[in-house]
Design a protein around this motif. Sequence first.
Motif, PDB file in Angstrom:
ATOM      1  N   GLN A 188       0.826  -1.206   0.000  1.00  0.00           N
ATOM      2  CA  GLN A 188       0.000   0.000   0.000  1.00  0.00           C
ATOM      3  C   GLN A 188       0.863   1.260   0.000  1.00  0.00           C
ATOM      4  O   GLN A 188       0.581   2.224  -0.724  1.00  0.00           O
ATOM      5  N   ALA A 189       1.905   1.251   0.817  1.00  0.00           N
ATOM      6  CA  ALA A 189       2.788   2.418   0.874  1.00  0.00           C
ATOM      7  C   ALA A 189       3.475   2.640  -0.469  1.00  0.00           C
ATOM      8  O   ALA A 189       3.599   3.774  -0.945  1.00  0.00           O
ATOM      9  N   ALA A 190       3.916   1.551  -1.114  1.00  0.00           N
ATOM     10  CA  ALA A 190       4.579   1.678  -2.409  1.00  0.00           C
ATOM     11  C   ALA A 190       3.636   2.257  -3.457  1.00  0.00           C
ATOM     12  O   ALA A 190       4.026   3.128  -4.251  1.00  0.00           O
ATOM     13  N   LEU A 191       2.391   1.786  -3.491  1.00  0.00           N
ATOM     14  CA  LEU A 191       1.434   2.323  -4.458  1.00  0.00           C
ATOM     15  C   LEU A 191       1.217   3.813  -4.236  1.00  0.00           C
ATOM     16  O   LEU A 191       1.167   4.598  -5.194  1.00  0.00           O
ATOM     17  N   GLU A 192       1.060   4.222  -2.980  1.00  0.00           N
ATOM     18  CA  GLU A 192       0.881   5.649  -2.685  1.00  0.00           C
ATOM     19  C   GLU A 192       2.073   6.463  -3.170  1.00  0.00           C
ATOM     20  O   GLU A 192       1.918   7.538  -3.761  1.00  0.00           O
ATOM     21  N   MET A 193       3.267   5.954  -2.929  1.00  0.00           N
ATOM     22  CA  MET A 193       4.466   6.710  -3.271  1.00  0.00           C
ATOM     23  C   MET A 193       4.696   6.747  -4.782  1.00  0.00           C
ATOM     24  O   MET A 193       5.062   7.783  -5.336  1.00  0.00           O
TER      25      MET A 193
END
Length: 304
Positions: free
Chosen positions: A29-34
């Motif tokens: 999830q963090a990677a997609l946001e970034m």
Amino acid sequence: MALAFARGFADAIGGSPIIVTGAGGWLGQAALEMFAGILPPGQIQAFGSTARMQTLHNGTAIPVRPLTALPEYAQGGAIIFHFAFLTREHAGKMPLATYIEANRAISGTVEAVIRRHGARGVFVPSSGAAATADWAHNPYGALKQEDEQRFAGLGIPAVNMRVFNLAGPFINKLNSYALACIIQDLLAARPVTLHAAHPVWRGYAHVADVLNIALGLILAGESPPVFDSWGEPVELSALANRAARLLGQPPDIQRPAWEHGAAEHYLGDAAAYHAHAARLRLELSSLDQQILDTAAYLGKCLAI
């Protein structure tokens, strides 16, 4: 700290496709946001356990396809952040042979795509439990060590990082992680309850730092030896007191009396983590910032 990639990474990525597997997990999830913060959504391909639409905090909807659809992917030169894996808790819920077969199938799917189409680089993290390999007692660690060798041998930049303790937005397993439990107690204005009757030491890395180091190394074309995440070592009682101070709550900590027993240390090795960050000119988050960012996520997104 903003959940963002370092300045200049977008230009370095250029038109390279991005693949994120395990898109529903903490790192996913963090990677997609970034990635969505610096690239058009169409450049990002997300895969997870089931098909769904995943709405990011900026309102962007990213389609998540099942991992079984990954073999249909036919673009070369992708940057792959590979987080899909049945973690340690799954090992006790199924026969050992089934657990091993399922994880090898996941890894084999990603490897086959890389061999068929090539890739610009791959990031394959594990937990610190990968430091030990024991098929009977820690099949997770044994399989992760297999993966470290598997992806390092594909002739592309491969970043294998053992992440010991993570902090920051998208923290999950809220009743299992000590940091999440401490912060939830504080946000609810109740005493912090710690159950360990012996010293427990942790060292936290911010999720954005982990992802920045991984992407930076791939963009630099590097395949470093397996290395650990690192964070300032802190005992849980000290962590609870520190979080209470930062969140403006009284340090009301309930913990059993100390029993005889060895201290528990779950810490990585600082040397490589700091060296990579310094070479990439990345400023690592302080423990205070990690606590505040984790609390902000829990308070806002989970409405505590």
